[in-house]
Scaffold this motif. Sequence first.
Motif: not given
Length: 318
Positions: A112-118, A281-283, A286-300
Amino acid sequence: MRGAVGYTRAVLFRQLEYLVALSRERHFARAAQACHVSQPALSEALRKLEEELDMPLVRRGRKYEGLTPEGERIVVWAQRILADRDALKDEVDALRSGLSGRMRIGSVPTASGAVAELTGPFCAAHPLVTVEVIADMQSVDILRQLQNFELDAAVTYLREDLSGNFHTVPLYQERYVLLLTAADGLARRTTATWAEAAGLSLCLLTGTMQGRRVLDELFARAGTQPSPRLETDSVAALFAHVRTGQWASIVPHAWLHVFGVPHGMRAVPLVEPAAAVPVGLVIAAREPDSVMARALTDIAGTTDVASALERVPGDPGR
C-alpha cells in the motif's frame, strides 16, 4: 416512446444494482442502506425483477437466506452489465472532456505504501478523477473484487498462478529487512539471517495475509519456523510495536520509503536466503478494457516505482 424506453432501462439498472448489493452485503437492510433506498423499496424492486425474469432470485425466510442458483447466475451478468455501463460512461466522458469519475484501487498491506507512486502522477494527469484506495486487503479478495468489477485495479503480488483473466504490469521487487531496536545485538550487523530472526520475539502479519505466507515460505527455505508473539493485518502496526522495544519484526524494504528508519530502530537486510518477490499492478482482462484501468496502466508503464522506493527518507546516501 423514447422516454418510456429510457425509464425502463433506468429501472432495470436500478434493479440490477439492488441485486448486486444484496449479493455483496448478504443482508436486506445493509443492501438498502448501500443503495440509499428503504428496505421495502429494495425488496419490491427485486420482486418485480423476479416477475420480469419469471424465476426466483432470492431465497426468502424470516431473514435473508442467500440467492437461488438462478440468482447466483444472474448476479454475475448484473455485475458485468453494470460494469460495462460505467465503463461506457467513463469512455464517453473521456472523449468529451477528459477522464473523470472515480477510480478504485485495492492493495495488499505490504504494497500500500507503493500505491502513492502511481496515484500522484495519475491524479496530476487526470485532475477530474477522484481516487479511492482500499488498503490492507487480502490478495484473494483483491482478485475476486477485480473479477466482480468492484475494483478498477490493484497493487499486489504477481504470482505465477495468476490466470489469463488478469493483465499485469511489474512495478518492483519486494525485499525484506529485520526491523528491531538499536539496543538489540543484531542491530549492529550489516545483515541477519532468517534463522536468526526466527529466534527473536517477533510481531508479524497474520497468517491469512499473502505477505505473511511469503515470509513463512522464506523461513521454511531457511529450515526454520517463526513463532510470533503478536500478529496484525497492518504494516504500520508492526512499526508501532517495534517502537515499544518489546518486539522485532520483518517488513518490506519499500515501507522504509514511507516511514524511513524511525529513531531508535535499525533495519537490517535479511539473507540466507536473500529473496525478492515481484509486486505489480493487476487489472481484469476485459474487452473493451476500462478507460480508468487503461489510464492507470499507462502511468504504471512510465513510472519507475522501483527506483522511487529505494529512496529512504533521512538517508543522505540516497
